[in-house]
Write a protein that holds these residues in place. Structure first.
Motif, PDB file in Angstrom:
ATOM      1  N   ILE A  14       0.905  -1.218  -0.043  1.00 39.20           N
ATOM      2  CA  ILE A  14       0.024   0.071  -0.159  1.00 39.20           C
ATOM      3  C   ILE A  14       0.664   1.265   0.131  1.00 39.20           C
ATOM      4  O   ILE A  14       0.664   2.198  -0.649  1.00 39.20           O
ATOM      5  N   LEU A  15       1.888   1.270   0.783  1.00 39.10           N
ATOM      6  CA  LEU A  15       2.733   2.352   0.723  1.00 39.10           C
ATOM      7  C   LEU A  15       3.456   2.558  -0.595  1.00 39.10           C
ATOM      8  O   LEU A  15       3.655   3.871  -1.054  1.00 39.10           O
ATOM      9  N   THR A  16       3.817   1.598  -1.115  1.00 42.31           N
ATOM     10  CA  THR A  16       4.303   1.836  -2.626  1.00 42.31           C
ATOM     11  C   THR A  16       3.535   2.358  -3.592  1.00 42.31           C
ATOM     12  O   THR A  16       3.728   3.250  -4.112  1.00 42.31           O
ATOM     13  N   VAL A  17       2.093   1.870  -3.655  1.00 39.75           N
ATOM     14  CA  VAL A  17       1.233   2.321  -4.616  1.00 39.75           C
ATOM     15  C   VAL A  17       1.028   3.839  -4.113  1.00 39.75           C
ATOM     16  O   VAL A  17       0.847   4.553  -4.957  1.00 39.75           O
ATOM     17  N   LEU A  18       0.900   4.259  -2.806  1.00 37.88           N
ATOM     18  CA  LEU A  18       0.655   5.760  -2.228  1.00 37.88           C
ATOM     19  C   LEU A  18       1.868   6.591  -2.794  1.00 37.88           C
ATOM     20  O   LEU A  18       1.675   7.724  -3.325  1.00 37.88           O
ATOM     21  N   HIS A  19       3.004   5.872  -2.706  1.00 38.79           N
ATOM     22  CA  HIS A  19       4.350   6.851  -2.808  1.00 38.79           C
ATOM     23  C   HIS A  19       4.127   6.992  -4.414  1.00 38.79           C
ATOM     24  O   HIS A  19       4.613   8.208  -4.874  1.00 38.79           O
ATOM     25  N   GLU A  20       4.001   6.172  -5.250  1.00 40.31           N
ATOM     26  CA  GLU A  20       3.732   6.263  -6.700  1.00 40.31           C
ATOM     27  C   GLU A  20       2.646   7.148  -7.357  1.00 40.31           C
ATOM     28  O   GLU A  20       2.919   7.399  -8.399  1.00 40.31           O
ATOM     29  N   ALA A  21       1.638   7.137  -6.518  1.00 39.21           N
ATOM     30  CA  ALA A  21       0.554   8.040  -6.966  1.00 39.21           C
ATOM     31  C   ALA A  21       0.889   9.655  -6.991  1.00 39.21           C
ATOM     32  O   ALA A  21       1.680  10.096  -6.398  1.00 39.21           O
ATOM     33  N   SER A  22       0.297  10.290  -7.894  1.00 43.08           N
ATOM     34  CA  SER A  22       0.370  11.733  -8.265  1.00 43.08           C
ATOM     35  C   SER A  22      -0.437  12.432  -7.118  1.00 43.08           C
ATOM     36  O   SER A  22      -0.334  13.687  -7.055  1.00 43.08           O
ATOM     37  N   GLY A  23      -1.113  11.858  -6.450  1.00 39.91           N
ATOM     38  CA  GLY A  23      -1.857  12.662  -5.287  1.00 39.91           C
ATOM     39  C   GLY A  23      -2.604  11.547  -4.369  1.00 39.91           C
ATOM     40  O   GLY A  23      -2.203  10.428  -4.489  1.00 39.91           O
ATOM     41  N   ALA A  24      -3.514  12.164  -3.430  1.00 41.71           N
ATOM     42  CA  ALA A  24      -4.233  11.311  -2.316  1.00 41.71           C
ATOM     43  C   ALA A  24      -5.092  10.194  -2.976  1.00 41.71           C
ATOM     44  O   ALA A  24      -5.685  10.457  -3.970  1.00 41.71           O
ATOM     45  N   SER A  26      -8.088   7.246  -2.543  1.00 46.70           N
ATOM     46  CA  SER A  26      -9.328   6.714  -1.611  1.00 46.70           C
ATOM     47  C   SER A  26      -8.919   5.272  -1.490  1.00 46.70           C
ATOM     48  O   SER A  26      -8.094   4.564  -2.255  1.00 46.70           O
ATOM     49  N   PRO A  27      -9.503   4.345  -0.401  1.00 43.53           N
ATOM     50  CA  PRO A  27      -9.197   3.096  -0.162  1.00 43.53           C
ATOM     51  C   PRO A  27      -9.447   2.049  -1.543  1.00 43.53           C
ATOM     52  O   PRO A  27      -8.759   1.462  -1.860  1.00 43.53           O
ATOM     53  N   GLY A  28     -10.514   2.698  -2.097  1.00 46.53           N
ATOM     54  CA  GLY A  28     -10.973   1.784  -3.541  1.00 46.53           C
ATOM     55  C   GLY A  28      -9.861   1.952  -4.592  1.00 46.53           C
ATOM     56  O   GLY A  28      -9.828   0.961  -5.138  1.00 46.53           O
ATOM     57  N   GLU A  29      -9.421   3.223  -4.724  1.00 44.45           N
ATOM     58  CA  GLU A  29      -8.312   3.265  -5.684  1.00 44.45           C
ATOM     59  C   GLU A  29      -7.170   2.625  -5.452  1.00 44.45           C
ATOM     60  O   GLU A  29      -6.588   2.132  -6.117  1.00 44.45           O
ATOM     61  N   VAL A  30      -6.982   2.639  -4.097  1.00 43.15           N
ATOM     62  CA  VAL A  30      -5.627   1.828  -3.731  1.00 43.15           C
ATOM     63  C   VAL A  30      -5.952   0.358  -3.976  1.00 43.15           C
ATOM     64  O   VAL A  30      -4.827  -0.217  -4.683  1.00 43.15           O
ATOM     65  N   ARG A  31      -7.000  -0.219  -3.644  1.00 36.99           N
ATOM     66  CA  ARG A  31      -7.403  -1.621  -3.772  1.00 36.99           C
ATOM     67  C   ARG A  31      -7.342  -1.979  -5.348  1.00 36.99           C
ATOM     68  O   ARG A  31      -6.664  -2.855  -5.778  1.00 36.99           O
ATOM     69  N   ASP A  32      -7.918  -0.808  -6.169  1.00 41.65           N
ATOM     70  CA  ASP A  32      -7.781  -1.206  -7.866  1.00 41.65           C
ATOM     71  C   ASP A  32      -6.422  -1.127  -8.114  1.00 41.65           C
ATOM     72  O   ASP A  32      -6.076  -2.141  -9.071  1.00 41.65           O
ATOM     73  N   LEU A  33      -5.707  -0.517  -7.734  1.00 42.62           N
ATOM     74  CA  LEU A  33      -4.161  -0.293  -8.361  1.00 42.62           C
ATOM     75  C   LEU A  33      -3.458  -1.534  -7.811  1.00 42.62           C
ATOM     76  O   LEU A  33      -2.492  -2.015  -8.567  1.00 42.62           O
ATOM     77  N   LEU A  34      -3.694  -1.940  -6.460  1.00 44.80           N
ATOM     78  CA  LEU A  34      -2.861  -3.306  -6.037  1.00 44.80           C
ATOM     79  C   LEU A  34      -3.391  -4.354  -6.943  1.00 44.80           C
ATOM     80  O   LEU A  34      -2.645  -5.528  -7.137  1.00 44.80           O
ATOM     81  N   SER A  35      -4.690  -4.485  -7.296  1.00 40.20           N
ATOM     82  CA  SER A  35      -5.386  -5.717  -8.099  1.00 40.20           C
ATOM     83  C   SER A  35      -4.671  -5.656  -9.381  1.00 40.20           C
ATOM     84  O   SER A  35      -4.275  -6.555  -9.896  1.00 40.20           O
ATOM     85  N   GLY A  36      -4.467  -4.343 -10.006  1.00 40.02           N
ATOM     86  CA  GLY A  36      -3.810  -4.273 -11.274  1.00 40.02           C
ATOM     87  C   GLY A  36      -2.338  -4.396 -11.206  1.00 40.02           C
ATOM     88  O   GLY A  36      -1.794  -4.604 -12.337  1.00 40.02           O
ATOM     89  N   LYS A  37      -1.611  -4.556 -10.162  1.00 41.66           N
ATOM     90  CA  LYS A  37      -0.273  -5.020  -9.973  1.00 41.66           C
ATOM     91  C   LYS A  37      -0.068  -6.306  -9.689  1.00 41.66           C
ATOM     92  O   LYS A  37       0.994  -6.931  -9.122  1.00 41.66           O
ATOM     93  N   PRO A  74       4.243  10.155   2.574  1.00 49.75           N
ATOM     94  CA  PRO A  74       5.005  11.291   2.776  1.00 49.75           C
ATOM     95  C   PRO A  74       5.817  11.544   1.438  1.00 49.75           C
ATOM     96  O   PRO A  74       5.776  10.694   0.565  1.00 49.75           O
ATOM     97  N   ALA A  75       5.766  12.862   1.265  1.00 48.62           N
ATOM     98  CA  ALA A  75       6.648  13.249  -0.247  1.00 48.62           C
ATOM     99  C   ALA A  75       8.134  12.856  -0.088  1.00 48.62           C
ATOM    100  O   ALA A  75       8.676  12.579  -1.270  1.00 48.62           O
ATOM    101  N   ASP A  76       8.540  12.758   1.123  1.00 49.45           N
ATOM    102  CA  ASP A  76      10.007  12.400   1.145  1.00 49.45           C
ATOM    103  C   ASP A  76      10.326  10.812   0.890  1.00 49.45           C
ATOM    104  O   ASP A  76       9.919  10.272   2.072  1.00 49.45           O
TER     105      ASP A  76
END
Length: 123
Positions: A14-24, A26-37, A74-76
């Motif tokens: 989840i942290l990897t998905v959030l870090h690669e995202a261009s913005g915040a 939703s949990p559903g978007e995180v779930r979809d991105l994880l499924s896509g990977k 975090p951005a860092d």
């Protein structure tokens, strides 16, 4: 075959998905991105629970979006690396062997940097 993730793996994914995202996200978007990977099917509640725990630990930020939240890493990137290192170290009852192996595997330059940081010379 057991498809359950070992402890901490979902957090890291989840942290990897959030870090690669261009913005915040939703949990559903995180779930979809994880499924896509190739992350397999996750329940929405598993993602929400993990995001909430990460927020409680201070690892991710969240902002209200309607009735739900959107989460961001975090951005860092160094903060994410430090969190992962602490998580791994906390899994060991005796920190000395893990730290000894870690330090002995550093380059001479990195070892000197750690020495200076510990002495407060590089702040």
């Amino acid at each position: 075959m057991n498809s359950r993730r070992s402890p901490g793996v979902l957090e890291a994914e989840i942290l990897t998905v959030l870090h690669e995202a261009s913005g915040a996200l939703s949990p559903g978007e995180v779930r979809d991105l994880l499924s896509g990977k190739g992350g397999g099917e996750l329940s929405y509640s598993a993602v929400v629970t993990t995001l909430t725990r990460l927020h409680d630990k201070g690892v991710v930020t969240r902002e209200r979006s309607g009735r739900a939240y959107r989460y961001a890493a975090p951005a860092d990137p160094s903060g994410l690396v430090a969190w992962r290192m602490r998580r791994l170290l906390d899994a060991e009852a005796d920190h000395a062997p893990a730290l000894t192996h870690f330090i002995s595997g550093l380059s001479a330059g990195d070892e000197e940097l750690v020495r200076r940081l510990l002495l407060g010379e590089d702040r």
